[in-house]
Write a protein that holds these residues in place. Structure first.
Motif: not given
Length: 414
Positions: A34-36, A55-59, A162-176
């Motif tokens: 999964q690390w790949d 990326i933390d020690p648990n991926a 496309h910075p013309e699309i206005k938005h606040g802070d967005i976080k993304v997260g990917f999990t194993p």
């Protein structure tokens, strides 16, 4: 516009990396492979211009797309998992792109006569004329949930360009390890820093879900006695016969193949047996908490009843809760579902609001303080050789992410 070619290229780059998780492992991630993909995703997020990529020690991977407005906007998140199910092999995936699907049978593997047919999988007909990505019939595809990852990364890239699309802070997260029920176990909600989030982990286009099963796993261990069969009378105890009695004593019609909607079930998914010992692995599911507790009690009472038939304890059961119905945590902040529903309608997508007959990282995250409904990622027939995903559904899911971000910023002004 987000192009088909870009979505297909990104998706295929993910599914051709084997990330199958392993329920027997006690590490995180449960498989080293999964690390790949985890390392590749972290590099890609940096390359497209995301900030604070870690990326933390648990991926677990996290990143931020900073706000481009000068007013306060709730911080929202989008989450997907990169492991694939151990139910079917994810090694050497060979995806095939079918342009302008004609509504007929698809020969996944002519040599082995493996056919993806709308006669059996009727949902295929929803996508006549569209572009499908299918397997070669020897592996799963991995749209669960690499379609979700494709959509999140593509949406972030689009918003950056496309910075013309206005938005606040967005976080993304990917999990194993979501597929083995551990995807959110080591997710750092405080570090993620979102007010709420959405998992992109649903199936058919339009799905929007904030109810899921309460879930438990049960290991039933039956002990027998092995004696030479020629001299076994009155001495041998065959654990497999006792296990069969246990199996047959549970309600036969309360199984996955006989239930739908809000109906719960007992699901026997593994049997390993010899005369001396047989081990049964079950999952227990129900949307209603009272019914869920009753199902666990049924299995415990059956264990006790069978033991009374013998001079010793021949059967034991170990039941462990896995996750609970997120409805309890999402309903008090129902506006987060309403925003997703509005985003779909603005994109001419009919919202399909229904309970999840399964689990998602979002259910655990909701109980960890991060309310997290689930949105379609577009794939069908997960966890097997008949899995497929329409490219147009992935494009629409990508657009939904962008629209949710835009709507959240707009509503914060009011």
């Amino acid at each position: 516009m987000i192009t088909k070619e870009a979505i297909i290229k990104r998706f295929i780059s993910y599914v051709t990396v084997d990330t199958e998780s392993d329920p027997k492992s006690d590490t995180t991630p449960s498989t080293a492979k999964q690390w790949d993909l985890a390392h590749a995703l972290a590099k890609e997020l940096i390359a497209i211009g995301m900030k604070d990529v870690t990326i933390d020690p648990n991926a677990y991977i996290m990143a931020t797309l900073p706000s481009n407005v000068d007013h306060d906007v709730p911080t929202i998140g989008f989450i997907s998992h990169f492991d694939t199910s151990p139910d079917f092999t994810g090694a050497n995936v060979k995806p095939r792109v079918i342009e302008n699907y004609d509504g007929k049978d698809i020969a996944l593997n002519a040599e082995h006569n493996i056919i993806l047919s709308p006669d059996y999988f009727e949902d295929l007909l929803l996508y006549k004329g569209q572009t499908l990505i299918v397997t070669d019939g020897t592996t799963l595809l991995g749209a669960d949930d690499k379609a979700g990852i494709t959509e999140i990364v593509s949406a972030m890239e689009y918003l950056i360009n496309h910075p013309e699309i206005k938005h606040g802070d967005i976080k993304v997260g990917f999990t194993p390890d979501e597929e083995i029920g551990r995807g959110a176990h080591k997710f750092d909600v405080e570090k993620f820093g979102a007010d709420w989030a959405y998992t992109m982990d649903g199936s058919q286009i339009g799905e929007l879900e904030y109810e899921n099963f309460n879930a438990a796993g049960a290991t039933v261990t039956v002990k027998g006695k092995i004696v030479h069969p020629g001299y076994a009378k009155g001495k041998m105890v065959n654990s497999m016969y006792i296990a069969t009695e246990f199996i047959n004593s549970l309600p036969r019609l309360e199984t996955p193949e006989h239930t739908e909607g809000y109906q719960g079930f007992f699901h026997l998914y593994s049997v390993e047996g010899k005369v001396e010992e047989t081990v049964l692995q079950y999952i227990i599911r129900d949307h209603d908490m009272a019914h869920f507790e009753a199902r666990k009690e049924v299995m415990q009472n059956l264990t006790n009843e069978i033991n009374t038939q013998y001079e010793r304890e021949v059967i034991t059961i170990d039941i462990k809760d896995q996750y609970f119905n997120m409805k309890e945590k999402v309903e008090p902040v129902k506006h987060i579902v309403d925003i997703a529903e509005e985003a779909m309608k603005l994109l001419d997508i009919e919202p399909l609001i229904k309970p999840i007959r399964g689990g998602t990282d979002g259910s655990q995250l909701s109980y960890m303080g991060l309310p997290c409904p689930n949105i379609f990622a577009g794939g069908h027939n997960f966890h097997g050789r008949y899995e497929y995903v329409p490219v147009e559904s992935m494009i629409k899911a990508t657009e939904v992410i962008c629209k949710i971000a835009e709507l959240t910023a707009e509503k914060a002004l009011k």
